[in-house]
Scaffold this motif. Structure first.
Motif, PDB file in Angstrom:
ATOM      1  N   GLN A  87      36.004  48.610  44.053  1.00 16.90           N
ATOM      2  CA  GLN A  87      36.946  48.385  44.500  1.00 16.90           C
ATOM      3  C   GLN A  87      38.285  47.828  43.264  1.00 16.90           C
ATOM      4  OE1 GLN A  87      37.218  44.614  47.136  1.00 16.90           O
ATOM      5  NE2 GLN A  87      35.820  45.283  48.847  1.00 16.90           N
ATOM      6  N   LYS A 125      41.085  46.060  41.967  1.00 14.25           N
ATOM      7  CA  LYS A 125      40.759  44.371  41.754  1.00 14.25           C
ATOM      8  C   LYS A 125      42.492  44.209  41.813  1.00 14.25           C
ATOM      9  CE  LYS A 125      39.699  42.690  37.891  1.00 14.25           C
ATOM     10  NZ  LYS A 125      38.709  42.340  36.551  1.00 14.25           N
ATOM     11  N   ARG A 126      42.574  43.928  43.334  1.00 13.62           N
ATOM     12  CA  ARG A 126      44.163  43.792  43.938  1.00 13.62           C
ATOM     13  C   ARG A 126      44.091  41.949  44.405  1.00 13.62           C
ATOM     14  NH1 ARG A 126      46.480  47.195  40.870  1.00 13.62           N
ATOM     15  NH2 ARG A 126      46.130  49.762  41.492  1.00 13.62           N
ATOM     16  N   GLY A 147      42.664  39.083  43.924  1.00 14.45           N
ATOM     17  CA  GLY A 147      41.967  37.709  42.689  1.00 14.45           C
ATOM     18  C   GLY A 147      40.534  37.699  43.780  1.00 14.45           C
ATOM     19  N   GLN A 159      39.049  38.264  47.118  1.00 15.34           N
ATOM     20  CA  GLN A 159      38.116  39.660  47.588  1.00 15.34           C
ATOM     21  C   GLN A 159      36.570  39.229  47.414  1.00 15.34           C
ATOM     22  OE1 GLN A 159      40.155  41.920  44.667  1.00 15.34           O
ATOM     23  NE2 GLN A 159      39.282  43.989  46.043  1.00 15.34           N
ATOM     24  N   CYS A 182      31.254  38.342  35.268  1.00 17.55           N
ATOM     25  CA  CYS A 182      32.424  37.676  34.383  1.00 17.55           C
ATOM     26  C   CYS A 182      32.580  38.349  33.157  1.00 17.55           C
ATOM     27  CB  CYS A 182      33.562  36.843  34.512  1.00 17.55           C
ATOM     28  SG  CYS A 182      33.239  36.046  36.655  1.00 17.55           S
ATOM     29  N   ASN A 210      32.467  41.332  38.634  1.00 21.86           N
ATOM     30  CA  ASN A 210      34.152  40.968  38.669  1.00 21.86           C
ATOM     31  C   ASN A 210      35.373  41.496  37.604  1.00 21.86           C
ATOM     32  OD1 ASN A 210      36.027  40.076  40.059  1.00 21.86           O
ATOM     33  ND2 ASN A 210      36.244  37.671  38.014  1.00 21.86           N
ATOM     34  N   ASP A 211      34.475  41.953  36.737  1.00 24.39           N
ATOM     35  CA  ASP A 211      34.669  42.934  35.060  1.00 24.39           C
ATOM     36  C   ASP A 211      34.427  44.790  34.789  1.00 24.39           C
ATOM     37  OD1 ASP A 211      37.387  40.869  34.220  1.00 24.39           O
ATOM     38  OD2 ASP A 211      34.944  39.715  34.568  1.00 24.39           O
ATOM     39  N   LEU A 234      34.377  45.720  40.538  1.00 26.26           N
ATOM     40  CA  LEU A 234      35.696  44.891  40.129  1.00 26.26           C
ATOM     41  C   LEU A 234      36.244  45.374  39.084  1.00 26.26           C
ATOM     42  CD1 LEU A 234      36.085  41.807  42.046  1.00 26.26           C
ATOM     43  CD2 LEU A 234      36.631  43.368  43.631  1.00 26.26           C
ATOM     44  N   TYR A 235      37.456  46.541  39.555  1.00 28.01           N
ATOM     45  CA  TYR A 235      37.660  46.678  38.237  1.00 28.01           C
ATOM     46  C   TYR A 235      39.391  47.317  38.483  1.00 28.01           C
ATOM     47  CZ  TYR A 235      39.226  51.613  39.284  1.00 28.01           C
ATOM     48  OH  TYR A 235      39.319  52.881  39.861  1.00 28.01           O
ATOM     49  N   SER A 236      40.061  47.278  37.217  1.00 27.72           N
ATOM     50  CA  SER A 236      41.420  47.144  37.332  1.00 27.72           C
ATOM     51  C   SER A 236      41.212  47.840  35.259  1.00 27.72           C
ATOM     52  CB  SER A 236      42.311  46.259  37.198  1.00 27.72           C
ATOM     53  OG  SER A 236      41.850  45.524  36.147  1.00 27.72           O
ATOM     54  N   ASP A 292      41.223  46.213  32.410  1.00 28.41           N
ATOM     55  CA  ASP A 292      39.848  45.803  31.886  1.00 28.41           C
ATOM     56  C   ASP A 292      39.820  46.630  31.432  1.00 28.41           C
ATOM     57  OD1 ASP A 292      39.056  44.163  34.423  1.00 28.41           O
ATOM     58  OD2 ASP A 292      38.174  45.583  35.238  1.00 28.41           O
TER      59      ASP A 292
END
Length: 640
Positions: free
Chosen positions: A226, A228-229, A231, A234, A251, A319-320, A347-349, A352
């Protein structure tokens, strides 16, 4: 450690016995898993052996059974003290005499352990790569009373600079050949690409080597990714779905670990933390509580979990973004070691990626680190089956049995479970975004460009005079998060890229071509409004010039006259309505209409939907969604 508390098997009991007999008698299993028997046979035949087996695949038996059959001892090189202790405890409970030599021992206990080794009371000795390099330990193992028959290297990927966890101390292991030329060498790991496998064989100077590779497919682990939108929201939502289950959350940093642990604890979750900044005592205590199911969730850095013997971990959350697919695969492999259904959530953005690159200077080879990272990014952003992408990275082809029903085929990952994603026409939003990037000279990051599109009057934008650009304020049909998602999707399609330390947005050659051609672009945009994308931008006539979106007809927002009492009532009523509507939708009020739009509505007092489209910040989608309510409010006040 008190060795007298365990039943002891005579160290010579199983020497020269058949592997199947040892398997049944000592470990209580009736048959081997693939490829355990082949690996054990290779080792017993004195062939240097490399075995690639997934976490939970039974790697330990591949040296434990030969250790009992061989005359002499097996030396196991293991990277973590806690892992050594767990392994020794497990072996002792099975009656197998084993020991470790590391810094956790007092001098008195160290000397007692050395005596046991020299007296032939130990079959397996665990040491660290740092420890095996010391003259003290090498002298013990080179004693006339000691015969080293096998040298096992656990987590062997650490010897390769292409591995995700390269450790220079592992490179010294090959010098053991000079001390124990007759010992067979066994290298074990759960993750190794072809390049890593070649490095292991080369760096360990393996001879007459045999290589065994089992499937990397962990069929019982559901793969999910997903953006990461939201925080912690999720994570909390995911944990609620796995209420009462045991899991690990990884993390990037110690601070993230501590902060998330505290937040989850305040929300009532059974949770502890684990990272290198904690004392050895606290780490050991927390790990023990987790392994014994006295706490359900462990929040940790990558320092946690290597070799952890906990079969009932039901989920792993990243989480990353991990630094590589190898690291990711090893972490998710800690779930479902018992073979029961388990799951993983990544979860990523794009941030990261920036964080990982920031630490590239500490790596031995930046180019290699970048290639490993890119492999992870490709997996996270794939639009195809994640299991297929994951196995493909390790050189394995995933072809589910054609006889399986659709339900079975679609349960391997989030993409397959959703079926073919619905695509939306993002041509106009893409053109707006790219045009804004070009007009700001490709010198800014995503957040700045989006602020320009949303019409921000921040000090920086005013100073740069970007509020005077034709693209300023033309993107109000989307929220900031929706624009960020579009940026991520365009990066995935190689239309955009981020470069430099500050993640500056640039348009790729592919992006320039798609922009110049005005071709339709459809993407799986997940945050679309209920009624889909607006077919034209809010209040603008679409036109193009040199491949860029141009606002040919700009609507000028108006402000009500100072003595316009009706306009004041309209403004106040619209603000109250906007607040109620935002609460209903659980979104900020500005995502419905900005204040500038409310003032323009009050000044122009539209009476129908055509007039509504001439109001600043209102396009077709918002006109359809909110037009009736807005027009009714204005009509009631004007006609009262």
């Amino acid at each position: 450690m008190c060795y007298n508390n365990y039943v002891k098997i005579n160290s010579k009991t199983f020497e020269n016995c058949e592997p199947e007999f040892v398997l049944k008698t000592v470990f209580g299993y009736d048959e081997f898993r693939e490829p355990q028997k082949d690996v054990i046979t290779s080792v017993l035949n004195k062939n240097d052996t490399l075995a690639i087996m997934p976490t939970g695949g039974g790697k330990s038996l591949c040296y434990q059974i030969p250790a009992l059959i061989f005359v002499g001892i097996t030396v196991v090189i293991s990277p973590l003290i806690s892992l050594m202790q767990d392994q020794v405890t497990g072996l002792l409970t099975s009656g197998i005499q084993s020991a470790f030599l590391n810094s956790s021992l007092s001098w008195e206990d160290y000397l007692k352990t050395v005596d046991r080794i020299k007296n032939g009371d130990v079959k397996i000795v665990y040491v660290s790569p740092e420890g095996i390099a010391t003259s003290k330990i090498r002298e013990v193992l080179s004693s006339p009373e000691v015969k080293v028959s096998c040298i096992t290297i656990d987590e062997a990927h650490c010897i390769s600079q292409w591995g995700h966890d390269f450790r220079p101390d592992y490179l010294e292991i090959c010098t053991l050949r000079n001390y124990f030329p007759d010992a067979v060498m066994l290298a074990l790991t759960a993750t190794a690409t072809q390049q890593v496998r070649s490095d292991i064989i080369l760096n360990l100077k393996m001879k007459n080597q045999k290589v065994f590779i089992s499937s990397f497919n962990r069929e019982n682990i559901f793969l999910e990714v997903q953006l990461k939108r939201k925080g912690i929201t999720q994570i909390v939502d995911y944990l609620k779905k796995h209420n009462g289950e045991s899991g690990i959350i990884y993390c990037f940093s110690r601070k993230q670990v501590d902060d998330l642990t505290k937040d989850l604890e305040n929300l009532g979750f059974s949770v502890l933390n684990y990272h290198a900044g904690l004392s050895d005592e606290i780490r050991a205590k927390n790990q023990d509580l987790f392994i014994k199911d006295k706490v359900q969730i462990m929040v940790a850095t990558v320092a946690f979990g290597m070799g952890i013997n906990k079969p009932n971990v039901r989920f792993v959350i990243n989480n990353d973004l991990p630094k590589s697919i190898e690291e990711y695969y090893q972490q998710i492999g800690r779930a479902g070691r018992d073979g029961l259904p388990s799951s993983s959530l990544l979860l990523y953005s794009s941030n990261d990626i920036h964080k990982i690159r920031y630490f590239f200077d500490e790596t031995c080879d930046v180019q290699k680190a970048e290639l490993l990272l890119q492999g992870m990014v490709n997996f996270a952003t794939t639009k195809n089956c994640r299991r297929k992408a994951l196995l493909s990275y390790f050189g394995e082809i995933y072809n589910p049995d054609e006889k399986e029903d659709n339900a079975a085929k679609n349960c391997c990952c989030d993409i397959c479970s959703r079926g073919k994603p619905e695509l939306y026409d993002v041509t106009i939003p893409m053109q707006k975004l790219m045009s804004c990037i070009i007009r700001t000279n490709q010198r800014f990051g995503a957040l700045y460009v989006i602020d320009v599109l949303l019409g921000s009057k921040s000090k920086r934008i005013i100073e740069n005079k970007h509020d005077k650009l034709s693209t300023w304020g033309i993107g109000k049909e989307f929220s900031k998060e929706e624009w960020l998602e579009l940026v991520d999707l365009l990066i995935c399609e190689n239309y955009l890229r981020k470069s430099g330390e500050y993640n500056i947005l640039e348009i790729t050659e592919t992006g320039k071509k798609i922009l110049a051609s005005r071709a339709e672009v459809k993407l799986p945009f997940t945050k679309t409004a209920i009624h889909g994308f607006p077919k034209k931008s809010a209040g603008y006539k679409n036109d193009y010039q040199d491949g860029m979106f141009v606002a040919a007809k700009r609507i000028t927002p108006e402000k009500p006259a100072l003595n316009d009492e009706i306009a004041d009532k309209i403004t106040e009523s619209l603000k109250n309505w906007r607040k109620r509507k935002a609460d209903d939708l659980n979104i900020p009020p500005f995502m419905i209409f900005g204040d500038k739009t409310l003032l323009d509505l009050a000044a122009k007092k539209p009476s129908n939907k055509n007039e509504l489209l001439n109001v600043y910040g209102i396009g077709k989608a918002k006109s359809e969604e909110f037009g009736r309510a807005v027009l009714q409010i204005i009509s009631d006040i004007v006609n009262s």
